[in-house]
Scaffold this active site. Sequence first.
Site, PDB file in Angstrom:
ATOM      1  N   GLU A 189     -11.002   1.013  -8.518  1.00 58.83           N
ATOM      2  CA  GLU A 189      -9.689   1.050  -9.168  1.00 58.83           C
ATOM      3  C   GLU A 189      -9.279  -0.376  -9.476  1.00 58.83           C
ATOM      4  OE1 GLU A 189      -7.724   5.192  -7.435  1.00 58.83           O
ATOM      5  OE2 GLU A 189      -6.755   3.290  -6.961  1.00 58.83           O
TER       6      GLU A 189
ATOM      7  N   ASP B  40       4.910  -0.826  -5.870  1.00 57.00           N
ATOM      8  CA  ASP B  40       4.008  -1.614  -5.035  1.00 57.00           C
ATOM      9  C   ASP B  40       4.741  -2.435  -3.999  1.00 57.00           C
ATOM     10  OD1 ASP B  40       1.234  -1.163  -5.960  1.00 57.00           O
ATOM     11  OD2 ASP B  40       2.114  -1.718  -7.894  1.00 57.00           O
TER      12      ASP B  40
END
Lengths: 405, 265
Positions: free
Chosen positions: B49, B60
Amino acid sequence: MQMYEAGQIYDLPDSKGHFGPYGGVFVAETLMYALDELRREYLRLRDDAEFQREFQYELKHYVGRPSPVYHARRLSEHLGGAQIWLKREDLNHTGAHKINNTIGQSLVARRMGKKRVIAETGAGQHGVASATVAARYGMECVVYMGLEDIKRQASNVYRMKLLGATVVPVESGSRTLKDALNEAMRDWVTNVESTFYIIGTVAGPHPYPMMVRDFNAVVGRELLVQMPEVIGRQPDAVLACVGGGSNAMGVFHPYIAERGVRLIGVEAAGEGLGTGHHAATLCAGRPGVLHGNRTYLLQDEDGQIIETHSISAGLDYPGVGPEHAWLKDSGRAEYVAASDDEALQAFHTLCRMEGIMPALESSHALAHAMKIAPGMRPDQVLLVNLSGRGDKDMHTVANASGITL
Amino acid sequence: MSRIPSTFEALQGKGRKALIPFITAGDPSLAHTVSLMHALVEAGADIIELGVPFSDPMADGPAIQRSSERALRKHTSLRGVLEAVRTFRSKDDATPVVLMGYANPIEAMGVERFAQSAADAGVDGVLVVDYPPEEGSGLSQALKARDIDSIYLLSPTSTESRIREVGRAASGYIYYVSLKGVTGAASLDLDEIARKLPAIKAHTGLPVGVGFGIRDAETARAVGKLSDAVVIGSRLVQEIEDSAPEQAVEKVRALVGGIRRAMDA
Ligand SMILES: Cc1ncc(COP(=O)(O)O)c(C=O)c1O
């Protein structure tokens, strides 16, 4: 571009939160359930007479509504054109329109059984308004604020602390409002069961743009009644500053159906639209996705959000509420920009001519009114939403004049 | 078809679970990214990824936020990331690559143009954190037309009807966010994963990878017992931050190798 037709029933957003191509729900999966729950709960409360009665009670007895509408007679004479009227949101408890929304949302939070509220803030006005209602209803309050804004708005930081809130400095990104919003979202994802996120403007994922608009629309609804009382008709134009766009949506929304009334949103041109140092999202941005909705954004060609500049922290935001994006494309509202200098000049003029010290945000709307009034007839009326008072901006204004307090 | 389904089939045949490391493209530079990708494969990664940096990474935690900021300071663009994938593909035509990021850089490029460029570069899957299926259908169609998988997230808060809905939109695999929180958060609830995964597998018919909050070989091993794949991101990104650029590749290789051994033991 779709045109908004006269007589068309305006019932946006649709059930998914879209205003034409704008709005929507652009968030990570973890928040989908919480937003869905909030949407269902809010739609239920919107039609709940007891909820509305409580909201109205608080607005009257705690905020001091309705706020007056005031004829700035000396200013109008000085400009020698249209009559300038001011909607006095600066007289609200806590000094700005922001409290209308925080009361509404905290009443929703209470109905949902949430004991902790979080908020993002730029100028600190929404943070203060959130800390205020948290104290009023006995809820824990955490306010996220960019480090840069903490420096520029020290007195509001202290106000929040006095009210019992925890102010968390945000050091990521550009350390301003947009980063505070990111950080508040991160908190919400983590504490989604216990926590209610009080967003401070008509941005964010559905249902926030609709809900915040509805709570602020009390301002425009009052005006629909007040203006005929004082001038026998509706004004020729309504002006409001646009950061995220909540005070502007609050006055615009009830006027959308009043086809004869121009709606003018005034963004922050900062040091000038040509300099790149501004926050005029609708005037100079392109559509994109940020903070849970599709709207106009200030971004570079790679789709990265760019840092904005405005002398007023409350307008220093690279996005704008999706309903404004729609109103712009549909042609129902016009969007212009006023510079730092023009806003400062409007600030000083209102202080001297009317004994009213406006927030620097509101000074942008006033600046544009002062620009167009001289070209209009004395029987025409410009209604400026004076979204807040300028006490919080004393240091900024002094600095701009080379004075250290 | 992308390289993803055959990768899961091959692993299943061997009774192994997929190890999916995440790194942010452009951190510390795009040249390092290509070296890092090869090192990840050598250390036992099955799928990579690759994070596309964004100025406002709302989902995040601090480690990936900082890595995005580092990558953006190096002017890493979506075009640059696709170029890095193309370079990687010149030596590795087997390992699936999934781009993970936010909607705005993709919309700025244009959905069709992005999908075509991704296909040309050799991308196998795309995960847009802030595109739930409702808003991501335009991209999903453009990707599907080019045999690229649309990876979607599910979370502990996803209801059963939601799982079905996401299952209809998703292909390749499901990314199950193992906690309520942002990437890199500390708490991870194995019982919750064990409860939720059977329903997800039943309703989506796709392999399920678990990520967010897996920080060590021990946890990776435990999660691997419950899922089809283990995603490990913040811990690697942190390792890159803590290492001098010339050492990052070896540090990451060692870390991922250790996780691989634990998962296979
Ligand atoms: C007095 C005042 N007006 C306007 C704004 C801008 O916000 P909005 O555009 O949502 O009204 C702020 C924000 O802090 C404010 O404090």
